[in-house]
Enzyme design. Structure first.
Site, short mmCIF file in Angstrom:
data_model
loop_
_atom_site.label_atom_id
_atom_site.label_comp_id
_atom_site.label_asym_id
_atom_site.label_seq_id
_atom_site.Cartn_x
_atom_site.Cartn_y
_atom_site.Cartn_z
CG ASN A 139 -1.88 1.06 1.13
OD1 ASN A 139 -3.00 1.05 0.44
ND2 ASN A 139 -1.65 2.33 1.99
CD GLU A 200 -2.56 2.57 -2.91
OE1 GLU A 200 -1.65 1.67 -2.69
OE2 GLU A 200 -3.61 2.94 -2.19
CG ASP A 246 -5.05 19.46 6.75
OD1 ASP A 246 -4.40 19.26 5.73
OD2 ASP A 246 -5.34 18.46 7.75
#
Ligand SMILES: Cc1cc2nc3c(=O)[nH]c(=O)nc-3n(C[C@H](O)[C@H](O)[C@H](O)COP(=O)(O)O)c2cc1C
Length: 446
Positions: A139, A200, A246
């Site tokens: 992953n 991915e 963020d």
């Protein structure tokens, strides 16, 4: 194309800005990157470090199109294609990312930026973390890293995603390799959430050949062309992570998060560190765009989807416009429900017809103004699982945030108020009428 090859391309096409003056990674560099938002910037002289720093490589769709060799308007289709058809990467024996091996770890040699004075510490923001799930395999995913000292970070690991579920399946520490300065296809692929068990890095390899190499101290494979790889372990210890500014340009909550210990650094001889400025265009493009194929696939299961745009005004995460070719009266409503399935963090979605440009906010608003009736075409879903990034959601520590969701069907209404189906001619009355074009050259203008 490796990061270096992309930088050559960016220079040739006039997109690269080179900063030769010395810049301090403590606060100053973040401010310069902010001022250059949307440009590819290469910092050649960095205070306190031998590394160069790059930023903004994914800040425009144009750069991704340039790297992948596809026209911008075909990016979604190119991503949708590889999303469904990953190709296992080739493993090589020797790699540029292992030209230098540092077993004496000192993270202070890396120019990790402090973005804001109030940040919890210096933050690595473009690190792609590779782990192995004992059942599902490899992953790759982003995890921001707040530096604690010369060999430790704390990291934000969103619950329920690949890394988090892998951590739950091992006793003790989970091996991790954090890859810095990777190619644009790897950056794009790591931002996707394909179905569980899909690699991915196989998606990256399908976008552009992406060979992997085995790590020096861990049983993991990483992109051979990476600039720097931090080999380490995600431990069971937790500490406070944050404050961190963020995506939403607001402060994220401080949480107890795992500590990562770095055991070995491998890198190129003259490494380039990738700094991604939180909340700015590169962050937004990388968050939103890779989610569009998921929405596209989900909507296509229920009606014909032509395009999807996760809009920058919605922080490239919470809002989307979905363009459909309507073939049935209820297609708009079905597209709304499907879009929410395709991107779990989506909060508001507008569905438009083929004659409305989803990339043009003015056009989308025109469709809402002329085709939409709130008592008929608005769908509201109460108390839904929410993105943790939405400050207005309900946040309870240890639980998934909750939100209300809204979908606007701004397609031409095929039914009248009393439920009768409109004829094609009646539907055509909703289409925009324009004037015939003239050639202004033929007119004398003062
Ligand atoms: C620039 C960027 C930064 C991100 N930062 C984090 C992060 O700090 N923690 C996290 O858990 N996810 C983060 N994400 C989201 C994950 O990379 C993304 O959701 C990933 O696709 C999860 O996929 P997975 O379910 O296969 O692990 C970030 C994404 C991007 C594009």
């Amino acid at each position: 194309m490796s990061l270096r090859e992309f930088l050559v391309k960016a220079k040739e096409t006039g997109h690269l800005v080179t900063v030769s003056r010395e810049v301090d990674p403590y606060l100053e560099m973040a401010r310069v990157i902010d001022a250059l938002d949307g440009r590819v910037a290469l910092f050649e002289s960095v205070k306190g470090s031998d590394y160069r720093v790059v930023s903004g490589i994914c800040s425009q769709r144009e750069y991704l199109a340039l790297d992948l060799g596809v026209p911008q308007e075909r990016l979604l289709l190119a991503l949708a294609e590889v999303y469904a058809n990953p190709v296992p990467p080739k493993i090589v024996e020797a790699a540029p990312c292992q030209e230098v091996i540092e077993r004496e770890v000192d993270l202070n040699r890396i120019p990790i930026l402090t973005h804001m004075e109030a940040d919890g510490g210096p933050y690595v923001t473009a690190g792609v973390a590779v782990v192995k799930d004992p059942e599902l395999g490899r992953n790759a995913c982003y995890h921001r890293l707040m530096q604690l000292d010369e060999r430790r970070f704390t990291t934000r690991i969103v619950e329920g995603r690949g890394t988090h579920t892998a951590m739950g399946k091992v006793e003790g520490d989970l091996e991790v390799a954090i890859c810095l300065g990777v190619s644009l296809p790897v950056l794009l692929a790591a931002a996707m959430t394909p179905p569980q068990g899909v690699d991915e890095l196989g998606i990256a390899n399908a976008l552009r050949p992406t060979s992997l190499v085995g790590c020096v101290t861990k049983d993991l494979e990483v992109p051979a062309e990476a600039e720097i790889v931090l080999e380490g372990r995600i431990t069971q210890q937790t500490v406070s992570e944050g404050p961190f500014l963020d995506l939403t340009e607001t402060w994220d909550i401080v949480r107890q998060q795992p500590v990562i210990e770095i055991d070995c650094i491998t890198r190129r001889r003259d490494p380039i560190y990738h700094a991604l400025l939180p909340g700015k265009l590169e962050h937004k493009t990388l968050m939103g765009m890779p989610r569009e194929p998921g929405i596209y696939a989900a909507v296509n299961e229920t009606c014909e989807c032509c395009n999807v745009y996760i809009t920058p005004g919605g922080m490239s995460w919470l809002h989307a416009v979905v363009q459909i070719r309507k073939r049935g009266a209820d297609d708009g409503r079905r597209a709304i429900e499907a879009a929410f399935r395709g991107h779990g963090s989506l909060k508001h979605v507008v569905v438009v017809d083929q004659d409305v440009n989803p990339f043009d906010p003015y056009d989308v608003e025109w469709a809402i103004a002329t085709r939409f009736q709130a008592d008929r075409d608005l769908m509201v879903f109460e108390d839904q699982p929410s993105s943790s990034l939405d400050p207005s959601a309900l946040h309870v520590p240890g639980q998934k945030a909750r939100t209300a969701k809204m979908g606007l069907d701004a397609t031409i209404p095929w039914r009248t108020r009393d439920g009768r189906l409109r004829s094609e001619g009646e539907r055509a009355a909703f289409e925009r009428v324009g004037y015939e074009a003239v050639d202004l050259e033929e007119y004398v203008l003062d």
